[in-house]
Write a protein that holds these residues in place. Sequence first.
Motif, short mmCIF file in Angstrom:
data_model
loop_
_atom_site.label_atom_id
_atom_site.label_comp_id
_atom_site.label_asym_id
_atom_site.label_seq_id
_atom_site.Cartn_x
_atom_site.Cartn_y
_atom_site.Cartn_z
N TYR A 168 -36.73 60.59 -53.81
CA TYR A 168 -38.08 60.35 -54.58
C TYR A 168 -38.52 58.69 -53.58
O TYR A 168 -37.79 57.97 -53.55
CB TYR A 168 -37.89 59.98 -56.09
CG TYR A 168 -37.56 61.24 -56.71
CD1 TYR A 168 -38.51 62.11 -57.21
CD2 TYR A 168 -36.26 61.77 -56.99
CE1 TYR A 168 -38.31 63.23 -58.05
CE2 TYR A 168 -35.93 63.07 -57.63
CZ TYR A 168 -37.17 63.61 -58.20
OH TYR A 168 -36.69 64.89 -58.69
N MET A 186 -42.42 74.66 -60.99
CA MET A 186 -43.22 73.96 -60.32
C MET A 186 -43.85 72.80 -61.10
O MET A 186 -44.43 72.99 -62.27
CB MET A 186 -44.34 74.55 -59.35
CG MET A 186 -44.91 73.42 -58.38
SD MET A 186 -46.15 74.53 -57.42
CE MET A 186 -45.08 75.18 -56.27
N ALA A 187 -43.72 71.34 -60.90
CA ALA A 187 -44.04 70.47 -61.77
C ALA A 187 -45.49 70.25 -61.37
O ALA A 187 -46.22 70.65 -60.49
CB ALA A 187 -43.38 69.27 -61.41
N SER A 188 -46.46 69.53 -62.58
CA SER A 188 -47.86 69.67 -62.33
C SER A 188 -48.29 68.67 -61.36
O SER A 188 -49.31 69.04 -61.01
CB SER A 188 -48.30 69.28 -64.17
OG SER A 188 -47.72 67.68 -64.10
N ASP A 239 -41.07 57.34 -58.05
CA ASP A 239 -40.79 58.56 -58.86
C ASP A 239 -41.68 59.69 -58.37
O ASP A 239 -41.85 60.76 -59.26
CB ASP A 239 -41.30 58.10 -60.35
CG ASP A 239 -40.20 57.07 -60.71
OD1 ASP A 239 -39.16 57.09 -60.50
OD2 ASP A 239 -40.84 56.11 -61.63
N GLU A 246 -46.82 68.77 -58.49
CA GLU A 246 -46.91 69.80 -57.12
C GLU A 246 -47.78 70.70 -57.39
O GLU A 246 -48.39 70.94 -56.33
CB GLU A 246 -45.56 70.47 -57.42
CG GLU A 246 -44.10 69.81 -57.01
CD GLU A 246 -43.09 70.70 -56.94
OE1 GLU A 246 -42.58 71.05 -55.96
OE2 GLU A 246 -42.47 70.81 -58.13
#
Length: 123
Positions: free
Chosen positions: A81, A1-3, A84, A5
């Motif tokens: 997206y 999980m990206a930061s 981005d 998210e």
Amino acid sequence: MASLEVLIWSFAATGWTLDWASTVWPNQDISEKNPFVRNHFGEFPDPIRFGVAKAASLILFYILYLIGELLIKASDTVPNYLYDVPTVLLAPLLIGIIGWYAFFHNLRLHLESKELFKTQRDE
């Protein structure tokens, strides 16, 4: 999980939790105004039962988020997206906004009732 998210889901979970806490605030003079909550949990929701329901709904939202992520990636009609940022993050962002809005609404009611009781005692 990206930061991003993690940040958005933390925003959503915090708002959802604060909504729960401010709904079951131990002020018996303020009844719940939300018709859905009143129908399912009563005028004064039980903290445990209502908290379990709030947690379960957040888990369900996360499962739907994962399904939505898969469907958006598999589809060409919805962009993956926007500027981005993953499109699917709009869902937990909306959940967070609703939770925070409900918290501030409930907090305002509690503060107003506290002021009302304070002025009534002073008279």
